[in-house]
Design a protein around this motif. Sequence first.
Motif, PDB file in Angstrom:
ATOM      1  N   PHE A 184       0.818  -1.207   0.000  1.00  0.00           N
ATOM      2  CA  PHE A 184       0.000   0.000   0.000  1.00  0.00           C
ATOM      3  C   PHE A 184       0.856   1.263   0.000  1.00  0.00           C
ATOM      4  O   PHE A 184       0.540   2.246  -0.658  1.00  0.00           O
ATOM      5  CB  PHE A 184      -0.922   0.021   1.227  1.00  0.00           C
ATOM      6  CG  PHE A 184      -2.135  -0.851   1.072  1.00  0.00           C
ATOM      7  CD1 PHE A 184      -3.036  -0.640   0.041  1.00  0.00           C
ATOM      8  CD2 PHE A 184      -2.373  -1.890   1.949  1.00  0.00           C
ATOM      9  CE1 PHE A 184      -4.153  -1.445  -0.114  1.00  0.00           C
ATOM     10  CE2 PHE A 184      -3.485  -2.700   1.808  1.00  0.00           C
ATOM     11  CZ  PHE A 184      -4.375  -2.474   0.775  1.00  0.00           C
ATOM     12  N   THR A 194      -3.671   4.058  -5.850  1.00  0.00           N
ATOM     13  CA  THR A 194      -4.220   4.349  -4.519  1.00  0.00           C
ATOM     14  C   THR A 194      -5.630   4.911  -4.620  1.00  0.00           C
ATOM     15  O   THR A 194      -6.528   4.523  -3.867  1.00  0.00           O
ATOM     16  CB  THR A 194      -3.318   5.354  -3.780  1.00  0.00           C
ATOM     17  OG1 THR A 194      -1.995   4.827  -3.683  1.00  0.00           O
ATOM     18  CG2 THR A 194      -3.843   5.623  -2.372  1.00  0.00           C
ATOM     19  N   SER A 243      -9.038   3.064  -3.140  1.00  0.00           N
ATOM     20  CA  SER A 243      -9.898   3.775  -2.185  1.00  0.00           C
ATOM     21  C   SER A 243     -11.333   3.848  -2.690  1.00  0.00           C
ATOM     22  O   SER A 243     -12.286   3.668  -1.929  1.00  0.00           O
ATOM     23  CB  SER A 243      -9.357   5.193  -1.946  1.00  0.00           C
ATOM     24  OG  SER A 243      -8.063   5.148  -1.386  1.00  0.00           O
TER      25      SER A 243
END
Length: 294
Positions: free
Chosen positions: A277, A285, A289
Amino acid sequence: MNLDLTDLKLFIKIAESPSLTQGAKRACLSPGAASMRIKSMENELGEGLFHRQHKGLVLTLAGQRLLIHARKILRQLEVLKAEFDHRDEADGASMRMYVAGFSAFESTQRRLVRYLADHANVAIDLQQRTAGDIVRGIREGAVDMGVVVGSDPVEGCASITLPVLNYVAVLPRHHALVASASLRLGDVLRHPQVGLATDSTLCRLIEQQADIDGIVAQFRIKVSGAESLCRMIAEGVGIGIASDAAVQPYLDVCGLVARRLDETWARQQHMMLVRHFERMPRHVTDLVSYLSAA
Protein backbone atom coordinates in the motif's frame (compact mmCIF):
# COMPACT_ATOMS: atom_id res chain seq x y z
CA MET A 1 24.91 -3.82 -18.74
CA ASN A 2 23.30 -1.71 -21.46
CA LEU A 3 19.64 -2.69 -21.14
CA ASP A 4 17.28 0.29 -21.23
CA LEU A 5 13.61 0.82 -20.38
CA THR A 6 12.58 0.31 -24.00
CA ASP A 7 14.23 -3.12 -23.94
CA LEU A 8 12.46 -4.07 -20.72
CA LYS A 9 9.06 -2.85 -21.92
CA LEU A 10 9.44 -4.79 -25.17
CA PHE A 11 10.54 -7.91 -23.32
CA ILE A 12 7.50 -7.76 -21.01
CA LYS A 13 5.08 -7.29 -23.91
CA ILE A 14 6.54 -10.28 -25.77
CA ALA A 15 6.61 -12.42 -22.61
CA GLU A 16 2.92 -11.66 -22.00
CA SER A 17 1.86 -12.33 -25.61
CA PRO A 18 1.21 -15.64 -27.39
CA SER A 19 3.87 -14.87 -30.00
CA LEU A 20 6.71 -12.51 -30.85
CA THR A 21 4.60 -11.03 -33.65
CA GLN A 22 1.78 -10.05 -31.28
CA GLY A 23 4.22 -8.78 -28.66
CA ALA A 24 5.99 -6.67 -31.27
CA LYS A 25 2.64 -5.28 -32.43
CA ARG A 26 1.79 -4.24 -28.87
CA ALA A 27 5.17 -2.47 -28.71
CA CYS A 28 4.56 -0.78 -32.10
CA LEU A 29 7.58 -2.52 -33.67
CA SER A 30 7.99 -4.83 -36.63
CA PRO A 31 8.63 -8.50 -35.76
CA GLY A 32 12.09 -8.23 -37.29
CA ALA A 33 13.06 -5.20 -35.19
CA ALA A 34 11.67 -6.81 -32.04
CA SER A 35 13.57 -10.04 -32.73
CA MET A 36 16.82 -8.12 -33.16
CA ARG A 37 16.33 -6.29 -29.85
CA ILE A 38 15.61 -9.55 -28.02
CA LYS A 39 18.74 -11.15 -29.51
CA SER A 40 20.73 -8.09 -28.45
CA MET A 41 19.38 -8.46 -24.90
CA GLU A 42 20.33 -12.14 -24.86
CA ASN A 43 23.84 -11.29 -26.04
CA GLU A 44 24.13 -8.60 -23.37
CA LEU A 45 22.97 -10.95 -20.61
CA GLY A 46 24.85 -13.97 -21.92
CA GLU A 47 21.77 -16.19 -21.62
CA GLY A 48 18.79 -17.08 -23.77
CA LEU A 49 15.50 -15.53 -22.71
CA PHE A 50 13.11 -17.62 -24.81
CA HIS A 51 12.84 -21.16 -26.09
CA ARG A 52 11.82 -20.78 -29.72
CA GLN A 53 9.23 -23.48 -30.36
CA HIS A 54 6.87 -24.28 -33.22
CA LYS A 55 3.87 -22.86 -31.31
CA GLY A 56 5.67 -19.70 -30.22
CA LEU A 57 8.08 -18.47 -27.56
CA VAL A 58 8.42 -19.93 -24.06
CA LEU A 59 10.43 -18.20 -21.35
CA THR A 60 13.64 -19.85 -20.22
CA LEU A 61 14.56 -19.82 -16.53
CA ALA A 62 16.68 -16.74 -17.21
CA GLY A 63 13.73 -15.17 -19.00
CA GLN A 64 11.47 -15.87 -16.03
CA ARG A 65 13.97 -14.18 -13.69
CA LEU A 66 14.29 -11.17 -15.98
CA LEU A 67 10.49 -10.85 -16.24
CA ILE A 68 10.17 -10.56 -12.46
CA HIS A 69 12.92 -7.92 -12.27
CA ALA A 70 11.66 -6.00 -15.32
CA ARG A 71 8.16 -5.73 -13.86
CA LYS A 72 9.55 -4.52 -10.53
CA ILE A 73 11.72 -1.90 -12.24
CA LEU A 74 8.85 -0.49 -14.29
CA ARG A 75 6.47 -0.60 -11.33
CA GLN A 76 8.98 1.30 -9.19
CA LEU A 77 9.42 3.82 -11.99
CA GLU A 78 5.66 4.45 -11.91
CA VAL A 79 5.85 5.03 -8.16
CA LEU A 80 8.75 7.44 -8.63
CA LYS A 81 6.88 9.32 -11.34
CA ALA A 82 3.77 9.59 -9.17
CA GLU A 83 5.88 10.87 -6.27
CA PHE A 84 7.18 13.85 -8.23
CA ASP A 85 4.47 14.39 -10.82
CA HIS A 86 1.88 16.77 -9.37
CA ARG A 87 -0.14 17.15 -12.53
CA ASP A 88 -3.68 15.79 -12.53
CA GLU A 89 -3.41 12.82 -14.89
CA ALA A 90 -1.99 15.09 -17.60
CA ASP A 91 -0.29 12.19 -19.32
CA GLY A 92 -2.88 9.61 -18.33
CA ALA A 93 -2.43 6.50 -16.23
CA SER A 94 -2.92 2.81 -16.93
CA MET A 95 -3.56 -0.05 -14.53
CA ARG A 96 -3.98 -3.80 -14.74
CA MET A 97 -6.59 -5.42 -12.52
CA TYR A 98 -7.54 -9.09 -12.18
CA VAL A 99 -10.80 -10.30 -10.61
CA ALA A 100 -11.65 -13.85 -9.50
CA GLY A 101 -15.19 -15.06 -10.18
CA PHE A 102 -17.81 -13.94 -12.67
CA SER A 103 -20.07 -12.23 -10.12
CA ALA A 104 -17.22 -10.22 -8.63
CA PHE A 105 -16.05 -9.38 -12.16
CA GLU A 106 -19.46 -8.05 -13.20
CA SER A 107 -19.81 -6.14 -9.93
CA THR A 108 -16.39 -4.56 -10.43
CA GLN A 109 -17.23 -3.60 -14.02
CA ARG A 110 -20.36 -1.81 -12.85
CA ARG A 111 -18.49 0.11 -10.17
CA LEU A 112 -15.78 1.14 -12.64
CA VAL A 113 -18.27 2.87 -14.95
CA ARG A 114 -18.56 5.96 -12.76
CA TYR A 115 -14.85 5.98 -11.92
CA LEU A 116 -13.81 5.92 -15.58
CA ALA A 117 -16.38 8.57 -16.44
CA ASP A 118 -14.86 10.85 -13.79
CA HIS A 119 -11.23 10.05 -14.75
CA ALA A 120 -11.10 10.53 -18.50
CA ASN A 121 -7.35 9.88 -18.85
CA VAL A 122 -7.27 6.61 -16.88
CA ALA A 123 -7.18 3.24 -18.68
CA ILE A 124 -7.81 -0.08 -16.92
CA ASP A 125 -6.92 -3.53 -18.25
CA LEU A 126 -9.60 -5.55 -16.43
CA GLN A 127 -9.45 -9.34 -16.71
CA GLN A 128 -11.20 -12.28 -15.07
CA ARG A 129 -8.59 -14.70 -13.70
CA THR A 130 -8.26 -17.40 -11.06
CA ALA A 131 -7.29 -16.53 -7.49
CA GLY A 132 -3.96 -18.29 -8.06
CA ASP A 133 -3.22 -16.14 -11.12
CA ILE A 134 -4.07 -13.01 -9.14
CA VAL A 135 -1.83 -13.78 -6.16
CA ARG A 136 1.04 -14.77 -8.47
CA GLY A 137 0.57 -11.63 -10.57
CA ILE A 138 0.57 -9.37 -7.51
CA ARG A 139 3.72 -10.97 -6.09
CA GLU A 140 5.56 -10.76 -9.41
CA GLY A 141 4.45 -7.20 -10.15
CA ALA A 142 2.47 -8.16 -13.26
CA VAL A 143 -0.79 -6.81 -11.80
CA ASP A 144 -1.52 -3.59 -9.93
CA MET A 145 -4.43 -4.99 -7.94
CA GLY A 146 -6.71 -8.01 -7.74
CA VAL A 147 -10.04 -9.02 -6.22
CA VAL A 148 -10.44 -12.43 -4.56
CA VAL A 149 -13.00 -14.16 -2.33
CA GLY A 150 -12.22 -14.32 1.38
CA SER A 151 -10.76 -12.26 4.18
CA ASP A 152 -7.75 -14.30 5.34
CA PRO A 153 -4.26 -12.76 4.93
CA VAL A 154 -2.37 -13.73 1.76
CA GLU A 155 1.39 -14.11 2.05
CA GLY A 156 3.28 -11.59 -0.04
CA CYS A 157 0.25 -9.32 -0.54
CA ALA A 158 -1.40 -6.47 1.33
CA SER A 159 -5.19 -6.51 1.44
CA ILE A 160 -8.20 -4.34 2.13
CA THR A 161 -11.79 -5.48 2.68
CA LEU A 162 -14.34 -4.76 -0.04
CA PRO A 163 -18.14 -4.48 0.27
CA VAL A 164 -19.88 -7.85 0.65
CA LEU A 165 -21.21 -9.45 -2.55
CA ASN A 166 -24.81 -10.66 -2.07
CA TYR A 167 -26.36 -13.49 -4.07
CA VAL A 168 -30.09 -13.10 -4.70
CA ALA A 169 -32.99 -15.01 -6.17
CA VAL A 170 -34.11 -13.41 -9.45
CA LEU A 171 -37.88 -13.72 -9.87
CA PRO A 172 -40.73 -12.45 -12.05
CA ARG A 173 -42.68 -9.79 -10.14
CA HIS A 174 -45.73 -12.01 -9.70
CA HIS A 175 -43.88 -15.21 -8.75
CA ALA A 176 -45.14 -16.96 -5.60
CA LEU A 177 -41.73 -16.67 -3.89
CA VAL A 178 -41.77 -12.86 -4.05
CA ALA A 179 -44.09 -12.74 -1.03
CA SER A 180 -41.93 -15.08 1.09
CA ALA A 181 -40.77 -13.50 4.33
CA SER A 182 -37.59 -15.59 4.35
CA LEU A 183 -36.14 -17.19 1.24
CA ARG A 184 -33.74 -20.12 1.32
CA LEU A 185 -31.93 -22.03 -1.40
CA GLY A 186 -34.24 -25.03 -1.08
CA ASP A 187 -37.24 -22.81 -1.82
CA VAL A 188 -35.61 -21.56 -5.02
CA LEU A 189 -34.30 -24.91 -6.28
CA ARG A 190 -37.75 -26.49 -6.16
CA HIS A 191 -38.53 -24.45 -9.28
CA PRO A 192 -36.99 -24.81 -12.78
CA GLN A 193 -33.71 -22.92 -12.95
CA VAL A 194 -31.87 -20.61 -15.32
CA GLY A 195 -28.19 -20.81 -14.39
CA LEU A 196 -25.02 -18.84 -15.04
CA ALA A 197 -22.54 -21.06 -16.85
CA THR A 198 -19.86 -18.38 -16.52
CA ASP A 199 -19.97 -18.18 -12.71
CA SER A 200 -18.08 -21.25 -11.50
CA THR A 201 -17.91 -19.87 -7.94
CA LEU A 202 -21.69 -19.54 -7.70
CA CYS A 203 -22.26 -22.94 -9.35
CA ARG A 204 -19.96 -24.56 -6.79
CA LEU A 205 -21.70 -22.83 -3.89
CA ILE A 206 -25.14 -23.91 -5.12
CA GLU A 207 -24.03 -27.51 -5.70
CA GLN A 208 -22.42 -27.76 -2.25
CA GLN A 209 -25.45 -26.34 -0.46
CA ALA A 210 -27.87 -28.43 -2.53
CA ASP A 211 -25.96 -31.59 -1.56
CA ILE A 212 -26.21 -30.62 2.11
CA ASP A 213 -29.96 -30.02 1.77
CA GLY A 214 -30.49 -33.15 -0.35
CA ILE A 215 -31.91 -31.19 -3.28
CA VAL A 216 -31.29 -31.68 -7.00
CA ALA A 217 -31.39 -28.47 -9.05
CA GLN A 218 -33.39 -28.60 -12.30
CA PHE A 219 -31.46 -26.40 -14.71
CA ARG A 220 -33.38 -25.83 -17.93
CA ILE A 221 -30.53 -23.79 -19.40
CA LYS A 222 -27.25 -22.17 -18.39
CA VAL A 223 -26.41 -18.84 -20.01
CA SER A 224 -23.28 -16.73 -20.30
CA GLY A 225 -24.24 -13.49 -18.58
CA ALA A 226 -26.57 -11.66 -16.22
CA GLU A 227 -28.51 -9.97 -19.02
CA SER A 228 -29.24 -13.31 -20.73
CA LEU A 229 -30.25 -14.81 -17.40
CA CYS A 230 -32.72 -11.99 -16.74
CA ARG A 231 -34.24 -12.18 -20.21
CA MET A 232 -34.73 -15.94 -19.91
CA ILE A 233 -36.45 -15.50 -16.55
CA ALA A 234 -38.63 -12.71 -17.96
CA GLU A 235 -39.79 -15.09 -20.71
CA GLY A 236 -40.88 -17.67 -18.12
CA VAL A 237 -38.09 -20.20 -18.66
CA GLY A 238 -37.42 -20.45 -14.92
CA ILE A 239 -35.99 -18.50 -12.00
CA GLY A 240 -32.36 -18.02 -11.06
CA ILE A 241 -29.67 -17.01 -8.61
CA ALA A 242 -27.05 -14.35 -9.31
CA SER A 243 -25.20 -11.53 -7.59
CA ASP A 244 -27.28 -8.49 -6.77
CA ALA A 245 -24.79 -6.17 -8.49
CA ALA A 246 -24.80 -8.19 -11.72
CA VAL A 247 -28.58 -8.24 -12.24
CA GLN A 248 -29.54 -4.78 -10.95
CA PRO A 249 -29.28 -3.04 -14.38
CA TYR A 250 -31.78 -5.48 -15.93
CA LEU A 251 -34.46 -5.93 -13.26
CA ASP A 252 -36.79 -3.06 -14.14
CA VAL A 253 -36.56 -3.45 -17.90
CA CYS A 254 -37.27 -7.19 -17.63
CA GLY A 255 -40.04 -6.85 -15.04
CA LEU A 256 -38.13 -8.80 -12.37
CA VAL A 257 -37.33 -8.48 -8.68
CA ALA A 258 -34.36 -9.65 -6.63
CA ARG A 259 -34.87 -11.22 -3.20
CA ARG A 260 -31.98 -11.84 -0.83
CA LEU A 261 -31.38 -15.40 0.29
CA ASP A 262 -31.43 -16.03 4.02
CA GLU A 263 -28.23 -18.08 3.79
CA THR A 264 -24.73 -17.46 5.15
CA TRP A 265 -23.06 -18.66 1.93
CA ALA A 266 -25.07 -16.11 -0.09
CA ARG A 267 -23.03 -13.26 1.41
CA GLN A 268 -19.51 -13.48 0.01
CA GLN A 269 -16.71 -11.40 1.49
CA HIS A 270 -14.15 -10.16 -1.03
CA MET A 271 -10.88 -8.32 -0.63
CA MET A 272 -8.56 -6.25 -2.76
CA LEU A 273 -4.95 -7.42 -2.99
CA VAL A 274 -1.96 -5.22 -3.81
CA ARG A 275 1.79 -5.63 -3.33
CA HIS A 276 2.47 -2.72 -0.97
CA PHE A 277 0.00 0.00 0.00
CA GLU A 278 2.77 2.44 0.91
CA ARG A 279 4.50 2.13 -2.47
CA MET A 280 1.54 2.32 -4.84
CA PRO A 281 1.35 5.03 -7.51
CA ARG A 282 -1.21 7.71 -6.74
CA HIS A 283 -3.66 6.59 -9.44
CA VAL A 284 -3.66 3.03 -8.05
CA THR A 285 -4.22 4.35 -4.52
CA ASP A 286 -7.16 6.43 -5.75
CA LEU A 287 -8.82 3.45 -7.44
CA VAL A 288 -8.31 1.14 -4.45
CA SER A 289 -9.90 3.78 -2.19
CA TYR A 290 -12.82 4.18 -4.57
CA LEU A 291 -13.55 0.45 -4.85
CA SER A 292 -13.19 -0.19 -1.12
CA ALA A 293 -15.73 2.51 -0.20
CA ALA A 294 -19.04 1.05 0.95
